[in-house]
Design a protein around this motif. Structure first.
Motif, short mmCIF file in Angstrom:
data_model
loop_
_atom_site.label_atom_id
_atom_site.label_comp_id
_atom_site.label_asym_id
_atom_site.label_seq_id
_atom_site.Cartn_x
_atom_site.Cartn_y
_atom_site.Cartn_z
N VAL A 14 9.52 8.35 5.12
CA VAL A 14 9.63 6.90 5.11
C VAL A 14 9.11 6.39 3.77
O VAL A 14 8.04 6.79 3.32
N PHE A 15 9.85 5.49 3.12
CA PHE A 15 9.36 4.90 1.88
C PHE A 15 9.95 3.50 1.71
O PHE A 15 11.02 3.17 2.23
N ALA A 16 9.20 2.63 0.99
CA ALA A 16 9.60 1.24 0.78
C ALA A 16 10.16 1.06 -0.62
O ALA A 16 9.74 1.74 -1.58
N LEU A 19 13.19 -0.85 3.56
CA LEU A 19 12.46 0.30 4.05
C LEU A 19 13.48 1.37 4.40
O LEU A 19 14.43 1.12 5.15
N VAL A 20 13.28 2.56 3.84
CA VAL A 20 14.22 3.66 4.06
C VAL A 20 13.57 4.71 4.96
O VAL A 20 12.44 5.13 4.72
N ASP A 75 8.20 -7.71 1.05
CA ASP A 75 7.64 -6.36 0.95
C ASP A 75 6.64 -6.10 2.06
O ASP A 75 5.88 -6.99 2.46
N ILE A 76 6.62 -4.87 2.55
CA ILE A 76 5.67 -4.46 3.59
C ILE A 76 5.09 -3.10 3.22
O ILE A 76 5.59 -2.41 2.32
N ASP A 80 2.11 -6.04 7.50
CA ASP A 80 1.95 -7.19 6.61
C ASP A 80 0.52 -7.21 6.10
O ASP A 80 -0.39 -7.60 6.82
N GLU A 81 0.31 -6.75 4.87
CA GLU A 81 -1.05 -6.65 4.34
C GLU A 81 -1.69 -8.02 4.12
O GLU A 81 -2.90 -8.12 3.97
#
Length: 450
Positions: free
Chosen positions: A55-57, A64-65, A109-110, A133-134
């Motif tokens: 998993v990567f953003a 998100l992939v 972005d997450i 969600d930072e």
């Protein structure tokens, strides 16, 4: 013998040819669910077995992939309800012949996090992907004290009510399929209504819907709300249907010892207040002094928790069977706040058919909730936190067991309020100068000590 050997050779060759075909079949994504929460969204993929994944953003635009090796898609991801989540659209396509790529087009972005779950009572193997969600939970500012009307500027006692489990975590499941997460959320809402109905109190819920919050974040929410008390609501379970009854838990000393060490070890905890509003900070303290202050705070918090628990058990014993007559102690992670009295209420055994039926009914949940709040109020009438309306009332002879107030909610009757507070309708009418037994939603009535 020669014929038998030839048979084994042929069988072995056939198996060696079939095995790669079986391996090529890989893992299937059978279905999917999505659980939006205030600070994260959880995507769950039901898979046939453990799956090798990555998993990567990506940014510009935000995506998100999710790459799944040797996997094919059977679920229709386009049918997922994405409302309330940061996901705009979900796309998928085969990759490298036998792999699967799932792409989530995002609104912003997450930070991604993924892990796999083993099968349980309700689901099989699952791949869980959290979209965090930072700027959510951890960035929330501490709540301002709530001051109600006619409170002389004094703040409310804040009770944070935590409904256990949620989302992908159903909790215990009863014989008829009743899920703990559903029962305790309804009970938490009822308890919050009762708390809010009493002047001098404010209730906050850790979760307001069907989503999961990790255990540390639940106590973090209590700190953000400047809680005077943290109440986690659960429904117990056992491997046999016989056990029954309600229980109340507080943190054990063993759990407190390990938590003290954890707090001292993490530098970000040093600026957190110890001892509630206006308490002591660990920031800038040496190890020995910080340890002493933290130990004193944990001990005081446990003692207060035991006091609240005793009061609640006293009230619960009047309306339900108790599993244990005293407050039990355990190292529950959700109770490990060093400066907030924290208790865990097991409303009953959902694994017991009779109690599962009771917990599924609104009248029983309300009966338990009323008893829990009555116990909370008993404790705070005797030991109100400084600066609160109840402390002011006690100091001025208006509280501390002399009189309390109650705000009428929808469905309340004067006879019901009298029964719950162990008094009579005529006494309530006389005490509040009422001409009849009719009451209106929002009306505040005074209740004499029983």
């Amino acid at each position: 013998m020669r014929t038998l050997s030839r048979w084994f050779l042929v069988a072995g060759l056939a198996w060696s040819l079939l095995f790669p075909l079986a391996a090529m079949a890989g893992v299937t994504v059978e279905s999917a669910r999505i659980w939006p929460a205030p600070d994260h969204t959880r995507l769950v993929l039901d898979v046939g077995n453990k799956v090798d994944h990555k998993v990567f953003a990506l940014s510009g635009p935000s995506r998100l992939v999710i790459d799944l090796k040797n996997t094919r898609l059977k679920a229709d991801l386009e049918k997922l309800d994405l409302s309330g989540s940061p996901v705009r659209r979900i796309r998928s396509a085969p990759r490298n012949g036998s792999d699967l790529r799932v792409v989530l087009d995002l609104k912003s972005d997450i930070k991604p996090r993924s892990f796999q779950l083993e099968p349980n009572q309700q689901y099989g193997h699952r791949l869980v992907v959290d979209l965090i969600d930072e700027g959510g939970l951890k960035s929330r500012k501490p709540a301002e004290p709530t001051v109600t009307e006619n409170s002389n500027g004094k703040r409310d006692i804040v009770v944070v009510i935590d409904a256990g489990h949620g989302g992908e975590d159903p909790g215990a499941i009863g014989p008829r399929g009743t899920r703990e997460k559903d029962v305790v959320l309804k009970m938490a809402r009822t308890l919050a209504d009762l708390v809010d109905a009493r002047p001098g109190y404010t209730a906050k819920l850790t979760r307001t819907g069907d989503y999961y919050i990790d255990l540390r974040s639940r106590t973090l929410l209590a700190r953000k709300h400047n809680a005077d008390l943290f109440v986690s609501v659960h429904a117990d379970a056992f491997r046999t249907p016989q056990p029954s009854g309600a229980s109340v838990f507080a943190l054990s000393q063993r759990g407190a010892t390990s938590e003290t060490a954890r707090w001292l070890a993490k530098s970000e905890n040093r600026s957190d207040l110890i001892g509630g509003a206006g308490g002591v900070s660990l920031d800038g303290r040496d190890e020995m002094l910080a340890g002493v202050l933290l130990d004193l705070s944990m001990t005081a918090s446990i003692n207060s928790s035991l006091g609240v628990g005793d009061s609640i058990l006293g009230r619960l014993g009047n309306v339900a069977k108790l599993h244990k007559k005293g407050v039990e102690q355990a190292a529950f992670a959700v109770l490990k706040s060093p400066d907030i009295p924290s208790i865990l209420v097991e409303a009953g055994f959902i694994s017991n058919p009779k109690e599962e039926q009771n917990l599924s009914s609104s009248w029983y949940r309300e009966k338990i909730s009323r008893a829990v709040f009555a116990g909370i109020d008993d404790y705070f009438q005797k030991s109100p936190p400084p600066g609160t309306l109840l402390a002011w009332q006690k100091q001025n002879g208006q509280g501390g067991g002399t009189v309390s107030q109650y705000r009428i909610r929808r469905g309340d009757t004067l006879s019901g309020v009298a029964r719950e507070n162990q008094t009579s309708v005529s006494e309530l009418m006389q005490y509040n100068d009422l001409n009849d037994d009719r009451v209106m939603v929002g009306q505040t009535i005074r209740i004499p000590a029983s």
